[in-house]
Design a protein around this motif. Sequence first.
Motif, PDB file in Angstrom:
ATOM      1  N   SER A 180      21.501  28.072  51.480  1.00  0.00           N
ATOM      2  CA  SER A 180      22.954  28.265  51.598  1.00  0.00           C
ATOM      3  C   SER A 180      23.611  27.040  52.237  1.00  0.00           C
ATOM      4  O   SER A 180      24.728  26.665  51.873  1.00  0.00           O
ATOM      5  N   VAL A 181      22.904  26.385  53.168  1.00  0.00           N
ATOM      6  CA  VAL A 181      23.482  25.178  53.789  1.00  0.00           C
ATOM      7  C   VAL A 181      23.528  24.058  52.752  1.00  0.00           C
ATOM      8  O   VAL A 181      24.525  23.334  52.646  1.00  0.00           O
ATOM      9  N   ALA A 184      26.437  24.634  50.470  1.00  0.00           N
ATOM     10  CA  ALA A 184      27.717  24.343  51.154  1.00  0.00           C
ATOM     11  C   ALA A 184      27.911  22.834  51.264  1.00  0.00           C
ATOM     12  O   ALA A 184      29.020  22.323  51.088  1.00  0.00           O
ATOM     13  N   ILE A 229      31.115  22.759  58.324  1.00  0.00           N
ATOM     14  CA  ILE A 229      30.492  23.976  57.801  1.00  0.00           C
ATOM     15  C   ILE A 229      29.986  24.733  59.024  1.00  0.00           C
ATOM     16  O   ILE A 229      29.216  24.188  59.822  1.00  0.00           O
ATOM     17  N   ALA A 252      28.983  29.123  55.106  1.00  0.00           N
ATOM     18  CA  ALA A 252      27.901  28.847  54.156  1.00  0.00           C
ATOM     19  C   ALA A 252      27.586  30.086  53.329  1.00  0.00           C
ATOM     20  O   ALA A 252      27.009  29.986  52.251  1.00  0.00           O
TER      21      ALA A 252
END
Length: 302
Positions: A180-181, A184, A229, A252
């Motif tokens: 997910s990071v 993002a 983020i 994220a």
Amino acid sequence: MKNLVEEIEALKKERDAVILSHFYTPESIQNISDYVGDSYYLSRLAKELPQQTIVFCGVTFMAESAKILSPQKTVLLPDLTADCPMAHMATKEKIKAARDAYDDLAVVCYINSTSEIKEDVDVCVTSSNALKIIGNLPQKNIYFIPDQNLGAYLASQIPQKNFILNDGYCHVHQAFSVDSVKKAKEKAPLAKVLVHPEAPMAVLSMADYIGSTGGIIDYATKSDKNSFIVLTEEGILTQLKKNNPHKEFLTAQKEQICPDMKKITLEKIKAVLEDELIGVQVLDQVRAGAVKALDRMLELAE
Ligand code: 13P
Ligand code: SF4
């Protein structure tokens, strides 16, 4: 006719009450609070403020810590079921086993824990003071409870200590993933990644900044960068955006929500102020043990 916010204001004056809120509470709550902060800041305020009634907008361990530090005050938690699941992920049996197994051991307890667990530990910490406090402890061995992720992060930063970890975790931060990071970052390659240390180590290793909720807000506010983020509960966006209206804050994941923090509502704040409740109670015997660990935190974090 008064609206809900005006009614709360009037009740607050009548009862000489102060409203303290954590950064994860809903925006409507943060907007009417006298103080909004991280767990360390709020526990210090609860002890130092002159008002004898505190409406604590947060979860049980926060309100109980305030009561333990100021037993003469009335501490009102607007929803008594607002509880942090991780606070229950340590046991007295495991603490005893660690004490039996290791000499030269300090039991260090994240403030996200029950009052009964705090009775049996040497010192409490929050994510904003843990590095300082543990780094200065005389003991070599540290049994860190309940959060394994925060424990692993602290162990990586204080290599001179031998950490023994527990298996607790926060379900909100545990859900963050490297994937997910990465996604993002693909959308915002210049954004700085800000992560709370309750996240898993693999996610922490992608961070530009790791720190408490208060630390994350300070970092973003002082930074000359414009895009971030944010990997912690999304309630933090309220103050991030308020302090930095021209900066961009991204999440994220779709939902970065602590359901317990979201149980606090304006209606419930009004109800606890109206009802002359006695507030959160901690047994005298439990308090006598737990207050030592919390007072020690306040003293060592200075
Ligand atoms: P902070 O001490 O950083 O506010 O964290 C509290 C918490 O519950 C994080 O999930
Ligand atoms: Fe507990 Fe996690 Fe909620 Fe913080 S975000 S109060 S650690 S469940």
